[in-house]
Motif scaffolding. Structure first.
Motif, PDB file in Angstrom:
ATOM      1  N   ILE A   1      59.253  32.739 -36.041  1.00 17.80           N
ATOM      2  CA  ILE A   1      59.100  31.289 -35.914  1.00 17.80           C
ATOM      3  C   ILE A   1      60.325  30.567 -36.464  1.00 17.80           C
ATOM      4  N   LEU A   2      60.837  31.048 -37.605  1.00 15.05           N
ATOM      5  CA  LEU A   2      62.038  30.440 -38.177  1.00 15.05           C
ATOM      6  C   LEU A   2      63.217  30.567 -37.224  1.00 15.05           C
ATOM      7  N   GLY A   3      63.370  31.734 -36.624  1.00 15.55           N
ATOM      8  CA  GLY A   3      64.468  31.932 -35.680  1.00 15.55           C
ATOM      9  C   GLY A   3      64.358  31.031 -34.468  1.00 15.55           C
ATOM     10  N   LEU A   4      63.150  30.909 -33.926  1.00 12.87           N
ATOM     11  CA  LEU A   4      62.954  30.031 -32.769  1.00 12.87           C
ATOM     12  C   LEU A   4      63.209  28.576 -33.124  1.00 12.87           C
ATOM     13  N   THR A   5      62.777  28.167 -34.315  1.00  9.47           N
ATOM     14  CA  THR A   5      62.995  26.784 -34.741  1.00  9.47           C
ATOM     15  C   THR A   5      64.486  26.497 -34.905  1.00  9.47           C
ATOM     16  N   LEU A   6      65.211  27.417 -35.526  1.00 11.44           N
ATOM     17  CA  LEU A   6      66.661  27.241 -35.669  1.00 11.44           C
ATOM     18  C   LEU A   6      67.349  27.227 -34.308  1.00 11.44           C
ATOM     19  N   LEU A   7      66.860  28.058 -33.377  1.00 15.52           N
ATOM     20  CA  LEU A   7      67.424  28.070 -32.031  1.00 15.52           C
ATOM     21  C   LEU A   7      67.180  26.730 -31.339  1.00 15.52           C
ATOM     22  N   GLN A   8      65.990  26.171 -31.505  1.00 14.33           N
ATOM     23  CA  GLN A   8      65.701  24.863 -30.928  1.00 14.33           C
ATOM     24  C   GLN A   8      66.557  23.772 -31.563  1.00 14.33           C
ATOM     25  N   LEU A   9      66.771  23.854 -32.872  1.00 14.44           N
ATOM     26  CA  LEU A   9      67.620  22.874 -33.546  1.00 14.44           C
ATOM     27  C   LEU A   9      69.052  22.955 -33.023  1.00 14.44           C
ATOM     28  N   TRP A  10      69.528  24.178 -32.807  1.00 15.08           N
ATOM     29  CA  TRP A  10      70.880  24.339 -32.257  1.00 15.08           C
ATOM     30  C   TRP A  10      70.958  23.801 -30.837  1.00 15.08           C
ATOM     31  N   GLY A  11      69.955  24.111 -30.023  1.00 16.49           N
ATOM     32  CA  GLY A  11      69.958  23.639 -28.644  1.00 16.49           C
ATOM     33  C   GLY A  11      69.776  22.140 -28.514  1.00 16.49           C
TER      34      GLY A  11
ATOM     35  N   LEU B   1      60.377  13.958 -28.055  1.00 15.95           N
ATOM     36  CA  LEU B   1      60.077  15.126 -27.228  1.00 15.95           C
ATOM     37  C   LEU B   1      60.496  16.408 -27.936  1.00 15.95           C
ATOM     38  N   PHE B   2      61.622  16.362 -28.609  1.00 13.11           N
ATOM     39  CA  PHE B   2      62.087  17.525 -29.374  1.00 13.11           C
ATOM     40  C   PHE B   2      61.113  17.851 -30.502  1.00 13.11           C
ATOM     41  N   TYR B   3      60.640  16.843 -31.204  1.00 17.49           N
ATOM     42  CA  TYR B   3      59.662  17.052 -32.285  1.00 17.49           C
ATOM     43  C   TYR B   3      58.398  17.701 -31.743  1.00 17.49           C
ATOM     44  N   VAL B   4      57.914  17.210 -30.599  1.00 21.39           N
ATOM     45  CA  VAL B   4      56.700  17.763 -29.996  1.00 21.39           C
ATOM     46  C   VAL B   4      56.912  19.224 -29.613  1.00 21.39           C
ATOM     47  N   LEU B   5      58.071  19.548 -29.061  1.00 27.10           N
ATOM     48  CA  LEU B   5      58.362  20.929 -28.670  1.00 27.10           C
ATOM     49  C   LEU B   5      58.373  21.853 -29.889  1.00 27.10           C
ATOM     50  N   VAL B   6      58.964  21.412 -30.980  1.00 26.23           N
ATOM     51  CA  VAL B   6      59.054  22.252 -32.173  1.00 26.23           C
ATOM     52  C   VAL B   6      57.674  22.512 -32.763  1.00 26.23           C
ATOM     53  N   ILE B   7      56.892  21.448 -32.985  1.00 27.87           N
ATOM     54  CA  ILE B   7      55.581  21.646 -33.606  1.00 27.87           C
ATOM     55  C   ILE B   7      54.628  22.386 -32.670  1.00 27.87           C
ATOM     56  N   SER B   8      54.777  22.183 -31.354  1.00 25.02           N
ATOM     57  CA  SER B   8      53.926  22.890 -30.405  1.00 25.02           C
ATOM     58  C   SER B   8      54.253  24.382 -30.387  1.00 25.02           C
ATOM     59  N   THR B   9      55.529  24.708 -30.477  1.00 21.75           N
ATOM     60  CA  THR B   9      55.938  26.117 -30.502  1.00 21.75           C
ATOM     61  C   THR B   9      55.399  26.804 -31.751  1.00 21.75           C
TER      62      THR B   9
END
Length: 306
Positions: free
Chosen positions: A285-295, A224-232
């Motif tokens: 996009i990089l910032g959002l991806t890093l934020l998702q990785l942290w979360g 689910l996390f992978y799907v959220l990242v690639i979808s974003t």
């Protein structure tokens, strides 16, 4: 001397050397293509972002002027940022929820599920332009199928693509057309959940809701996390739908970030300005991806952590 050289020439390559040669032969063409068509243009765009370049003349170095103009002077920049975040939130949230819902339905061992999986996946491989043209007709206020179906239940359909309030939500609804790709990924994740966990949950008296909450979601969380990242990431790069269906309108209702880049580069020939936009988008996009990785540390469960 000639004897020594002939022995060296006749000496066969070792297995390790042959593997290294094969490796470089196989990736050689890819490396050339990457440098010429991906890596090189990326580095060039970074330089162009500091220039006033039209694409046909030598660019004049202007330093941070493009970035300063974008952030502090160009109101369209913040409109594009708002619209892109709006679209991304709606498309990712509804798309992921819809894909998960369909995956749960098609994870049942019932007749016809294989056929339905194919049906749900097929829209994901359809041509983007053709699908956008189809949805223009579906959203037609007078003769479109969407408003006709709404009229059957007594609802007056909006103007959709012709309405500043409904144009962007219409694009979000259209994005649900292609949930099949994420559905397949989530379905694979569901089928990888050990059945022994469900058996243990049933022994403990868990119902279906408890099983979904305490077994399915934790085990599915990495997928689910992978799907959220690639979808974003994909949602922030929407262009075809806007280009074909709305051209950023009505007004600036669907003026998203990549359409702003396209317009600056190919309509106004501001290649340096467009390059600055592209790098700002990259940082977002990089910032959002890093934020998702942290979360993800707070909700994604990996088996090796148990």
């Amino acid at each position: 001397m000639l004897t020594i050289l002939s022995r060296v020439q006749r000496k066969p390559f070792s297995l390790r050397q042959r593997e290294e040669i094969d490796f470089y032969l196989f990736i050689g063409l890819w490396l050339v293509g990457f440098v010429l068509f991906t890596g090189g243009p990326i580095l060039a765009s970074f330089w162009f972002s500091f220039t006033d370049w039209t694409g046909m003349t030598s660019g004049q170095f202007v330093g941070l002027q493009n970035y300063q103009t974008l952030i502090f002077e160009d109101k369209l920049f913040w409109t594009a940022v708002y619209n892109t975040f709006y679209y991304s939130f709606g498309a990712v949230t509804l798309g992921t929820a819809g894909a998960l819902f369909v995956a749960l339905l098609l994870n049942q061992n019932l007749p016809g599920t294989t056929f339905l999986r194919v049906i749900y996946y097929m829209p994901s491989i359809a041509s983007g332009v053709a699908v956008s043209i189809l949805w223009i007709w579906l959203f037609n206020p007078q003769s479109g199928l969407v408003n006709y179906l709404l009229s059957l239940v007594g609802i007056q359909g909006p103007l959709w693509l012709a309405s500043p309030q409904w144009a962007l939500p219409a694009l979000i609804v259209k994005s649900l057309w292609a949930i099949g790709a994420n559905m397949i990924i989530l379905l694979a994740g569901l089928q990888a959940v050990p059945t022994s966990l469900y058996d243990a949950a049933k022994i403990d008296g868990a119902n279906q809701v408890s099983e979904f909450r305490h077994v399915t979601l934790p085990m599915l969380s990495p997928v689910l996390f992978y799907v959220l990242v690639i979808s974003t990431i994909a949602s922030f790069q929407i262009l075809t739908d806007v280009l074909v269906m709305t051209q950023g309108g009505p007004g600036t209702a669907t003026f998203v970030f990549v359409y702003f880049i396209y317009q600056a580069a190919f309509q106004y020939l501001k290649m340096g300005y467009a390059s600055a936009l592209a790098w700002i988008l990259f940082m977002i996009i990089l910032g959002l991806t890093l934020l998702q990785l942290w979360g993800s540390k707070k909700w994604v469960y990996y088996e090796e952590e148990s």
